[in-house]
Design an enzyme around this catalytic site. Structure first.
Site, PDB file in Angstrom:
ATOM      1  N   THR A  81       0.819  -1.220   0.000  1.00 58.68           N
ATOM      2  CA  THR A  81       0.000   0.000   0.000  1.00 58.68           C
ATOM      3  C   THR A  81       0.851   1.269   0.000  1.00 58.68           C
ATOM      4  OG1 THR A  81      -0.126  -0.088   2.422  1.00 58.68           O
ATOM      5  CG2 THR A  81      -1.913  -1.140   1.196  1.00 58.68           C
ATOM      6  N   CYS A  82       2.060   1.208  -0.579  1.00 56.56           N
ATOM      7  CA  CYS A  82       2.986   2.330  -0.463  1.00 56.56           C
ATOM      8  C   CYS A  82       2.426   3.634  -1.032  1.00 56.56           C
ATOM      9  CB  CYS A  82       4.315   1.996  -1.125  1.00 56.56           C
ATOM     10  SG  CYS A  82       4.184   1.397  -2.826  1.00 56.56           S
ATOM     11  N   GLY A  83       1.722   3.569  -2.158  1.00 54.78           N
ATOM     12  CA  GLY A  83       1.161   4.781  -2.740  1.00 54.78           C
ATOM     13  C   GLY A  83       0.070   5.392  -1.887  1.00 54.78           C
TER      14      GLY A  83
END
EC number: 3.4.11.-
Length: 267
Positions: A81-83
């Site tokens: 879920t980095c973005g």
């Protein structure tokens, strides 16, 4: 939109700093706010900047010509879920990454939290951006006058790049794609331009050369299945990450944030 069973592996945590009181199983511990060294002492009143420059070996004994940034609370990502985590950090944690994940799934931008489209993240950013802030999808090299001028004017960036094992930018053809939030910049005495970054894999402020990040951003061309998610299905935009809806040479420019820019000063 096509569904692909391959994606870039999330990078392992950076080498930790182990002390007698730090167990070897600890994934990562940020340095203490006060660094007991003469290195980067010009930033001693700005502990997160001093720590970031110390870890990156930037301006170790000589202060920069200029440094400014936004102080942004770090959020550690759960899953790919980095973005969404980078966007939540930009928005001060509201909405949360979980709330953004639900929205992204509803919009059919993602299956597990992955965002391999700068266009999709741009749409989420524009939807949740508070007034009077504004955002723009930038297409082209990151290391350019337009982007630098935006940072100098107090803007921020959401940037996809390939992350090395220490999460710094590298060139892996997109196989280690990751998102970072750029919250400021630094210019050293040799006029080299650095960016100050936050991302979901570390609680420390990162300091990276702008040209290195730009090279990493422009090499995002292929997608590879992560070792940590061998059975997961991931969503790519039409044309893949190198296409017009992908990540290659794309970032999101943000300005007009209702936050106070910190100008680092030293005596």
């Amino acid at each position: 939109m096509s569904k692909i069973s391959t994606v870039a592996p999330p990078p392992p945590p950076p080498p930790m700093i182990v002390t007698p009181s730090t167990p070897a199983t600890t994934k990562e511990r940020p340095l203490a706010d006060s660094i007991t060294t003469d290195e980067c002492s010009w930033a001693c009143e700005y502990p997160e900047v001093q720590k970031g420059c110390y870890l990156s070996r930037v301006c170790q004994y000589t202060p920069p010509k200029h440094c400014q940034y936004y102080s942004v609370n770090s959020i550690v990502q759960v899953g790919p879920t980095c973005g969404l985590v980078a966007l939540s950090m930009l928005l001060g944690g509201s909405p949360t990454a979980d709330d953004l994940l639900k929205d992204a799934i509803d919009q059919e931008y993602t299956l597990n939290g992955e965002l391999f489209s700068a266009q999709y993240l741009f749409k989420l950013t524009r939807k949740h951006m508070p007034g009077p802030a504004a955002c723009q999808l930038h297409v082209g090299p990151l290391d350019c006058k337009k982007v630098k001028e935006l940072l100098k004017a107090g803007g921020c960036l959401l940037v996809p790049y390939d992350a090395d094992v220490n999460h710094a930018p590298c060139v892996k053809n997109g196989h280690r794609a990751h998102w970072a939030l750029i919250v400021g910049y630094l210019v050293d005495m040799q006029d080299r331009f650095y960016v100050l970054a936050r991302h979901g894999k570390s609680r420390n402020l990162a300091v990276w050369p702008m040209d290195t990040l730009s090279h990493s951003n422009e090499n995002l061309k292929e997608f590879a299945q992560p070792k940590g998610y061998p059975d997961n299905e991931f969503l790519l935009p039409p044309g893949g990450i190198s296409g017009s809806l992908g990540l290659n040479e794309r970032c999101i420019l943000v300005n007009g944030l209702p936050k106070q820019v910190i100008h680092v000063r030293w005596s």
